[in-house]
Design an enzyme around this catalytic site. Structure first.
Site, PDB file in Angstrom:
ATOM      1  CE1 TYR A 112      -3.775   2.334   0.958  1.00 40.26           C
ATOM      2  CE2 TYR A 112      -2.565   2.845   2.967  1.00 40.26           C
ATOM      3  CZ  TYR A 112      -3.609   3.102   2.097  1.00 40.26           C
ATOM      4  OH  TYR A 112      -4.487   4.106   2.389  1.00 40.26           O
ATOM      5  CE  LYS A 209      -9.505   1.293   3.071  1.00 43.70           C
ATOM      6  NZ  LYS A 209      -8.108   0.899   2.915  1.00 43.70           N
TER       7      LYS A 209
HETATM    8  C1  LIG Z   1      -6.905   1.663   3.165  1.00 43.47           C
HETATM    9  C2  LIG Z   1      -5.760   0.768   3.413  1.00 43.47           C
HETATM   10  C3  LIG Z   1      -4.855   1.022   4.443  1.00 43.47           C
HETATM   11  C4  LIG Z   1      -4.916   2.273   5.301  1.00 43.47           C
HETATM   12  O1  LIG Z   1      -6.069   2.313   6.060  1.00 43.47           O
HETATM   13  P1  LIG Z   1      -6.690   3.706   6.576  1.00 43.47           P
HETATM   14  O2  LIG Z   1      -7.730   3.243   7.519  1.00 43.47           O
HETATM   15  O3  LIG Z   1      -7.201   4.392   5.361  1.00 43.47           O
HETATM   16  O4  LIG Z   1      -5.589   4.466   7.211  1.00 43.47           O
HETATM   17  C5  LIG Z   1      -3.834   0.124   4.659  1.00 43.47           C
HETATM   18  N1  LIG Z   1      -3.692  -0.961   3.878  1.00 43.47           N
HETATM   19  C6  LIG Z   1      -4.534  -1.236   2.875  1.00 43.47           C
HETATM   20  C7  LIG Z   1      -4.323  -2.468   2.077  1.00 43.47           C
HETATM   21  C8  LIG Z   1      -5.586  -0.382   2.609  1.00 43.47           C
HETATM   22  O5  LIG Z   1      -6.408  -0.643   1.591  1.00 43.47           O
END
Ligand SMILES: *Cc1c(COP(=O)(O)O)cnc(C)c1O
Length: 389
Positions: A112, A209
């Protein structure tokens, strides 16, 4: 009613419904009460010195925090889980807890992008050396291990490019060299991959997510065992991190429906991926659950299922027409996130930040998140869009 959530015979989907609930404690209400607060009162001086009700101060934990933490301990097979205000802060806290000046860290090139940014700026500034490795390196990770390598960071699949890593092979080499392994497990969730059961030491989620699942809050989690877990909790405390209680409650609520939501995301994403693969405008689809994916066998070996996020690559086309197509989609929106109820189609190009592996596709890459809309409506939206190419 006394359903023991720790009943090992229960499937994870059943556990999701019952974890962290104590009907007696919540006076009959289905859901546990929400504890919000900073100050915790102690009735006597004796109680102050003895730790009172077991809580100290808002930032240091509450029954609401513990409910989500213990649920994730159970799902991830971990001793301890900490909650942070975002997925990125979960990643940065774990790395800061386990690294010091002079150490070396191996990070998958498929990571990421904000994780890479933290390594390249903050960690480098602290005198911590970073090497990016090919996500498909497997046991050959051994050749990149240095005397001062302390961490191997994995993300499988990569959340844009969808390589599946040989997690057990990498962890075996790491264990031999006394290296801690960390995985960003956001894509699979603990329902479809339990990294700690196949050799990984630390499992991290952007709960923003699928845990939250409705794009209305942000949270991060870090699950691990033993001394590693103690170091991570200590670092989170020392950095002053705490997730908002309302967001913790939203994540807990999200877990109740995670099982059914993921079943839908899984089925819908596979159906749309297969459909896209058959469209003449597309070069290929990168979805690990499809037999066409180069790492499909590894995926089947280690994962229990797939979720709603995958990538499809268009054949080379006029960029202006691709833009017109994306601007005109009615149901697929563009946004830098995923895991909610809504469908997304995001153009991306990893060439500007990948350093160890190349990205050789000529056409535009589109990352799809398949939400809860009707599948025929989604296909019709894309059919209308593809006509504009
Ligand atoms: C969105 C995401 C993050 C970061 O998460 P946040 O809650 O937006 O800080 C980390 N890893 C992956 C794979 C992501 O999709």
């Amino acid at each position: 009613m006394s359903t023991d959530p720790n009943n090992k015979n229960h499937d994870a989907k059943t556990k999701l419904v019952h974890l962290g609930r104590d009907t007696e404690d919540s006076k009959g209400f289905v859901n546990p009460p929400l504890y919000k607060g900073s100050t915790v009162l102690f009735p006597t001086v004796k109680s102050l010195s003895e730790g009172g009700y077991g809580y100290w101060y808002g930032r240091k934990g509450s029954p609401t925090y513990e409910t989500l933490e213990s649920s994730l301990n159970e799902l991830e097979h971990a001793d301890d889980t900490i909650l942070t205000p975002s997925g990125l802060s979960a990643i940065t806290t774990a790395l800061l807890a386990l690294l010091k000046t002079g150490d070396h860290l191996l990070v998958t090139d498929s990571v990421y992008q904000p994780t890479r940014n933290f390594c390249n700026t903050t960690l480098k500034g602290l005198g911590i050396d970073v090497t990016y490795y090919d996500p498909r390196i497997g046991a050959d990770i051994e050749n990149l291990i240095q005397k001062n390598t302390k961490i191997i960071f994995l993300e499988s699949p990569g959340s844009q490019s969808f390589e599946i890593q040989d997690i057990p092979a990498i962890c075996e080499k790491a264990k031999k060299a006394n290296i801690t392994t960390i995985i960003d497990n956001t894509w699979a969730t603990p329902l479809y991959l339990q990294p700690l059961t196949i050799g990984v030491d630390v499992s991290i989620h952007s709960g923003t997510k699928y845990f939250i699942g409705h794009a209305d809050a942000m949270i991060g989690t870090v699950s691990s065992n033993g001394e590693t877990a103690e170091k991570i909790r200590q670092m989170a405390y020392s950095l002053g991190l705490c997730a908002g209680p309302d967001d913790v409650q939203l994540a807990l609520r999200g877990l109740r429906s995670l099982g059914v939501r993921l079943e839908h995301h899984q089925k819908a994403a596979i159906e749309l991926a297969n459909w896209l693969e058959a469209q003449p405008e597309f070069e290929c689809v990168l979805h690990p659950a499809l037999p066409s994916h180069p790492d499909h066998e590894l995926f089947k070996r280690d994962f229990k299922g797939s979720t709603g996020l995958f990538t499809a690559i268009l054949k080379p086309a006029d960029p202006a027409k691709v833009e017109t197509m994306l601007n005109g989609l009615e149901l697929f929106a563009m946004g830098w996130s995923w895991g909610g109820f809504e469908s997304l189609a995001l153009p991306f190009d990893p060439r500007s930040y990948r350093t160890t592996t190349s990205w050789d596709y000529k056409g535009q890459a589109l990352r799809f998140h398949v939400g809860n809309e009707n599948m025929d409506d989604l296909k019709a939206d894309l059919t209308a869009g593809l006509k504009k190419l």
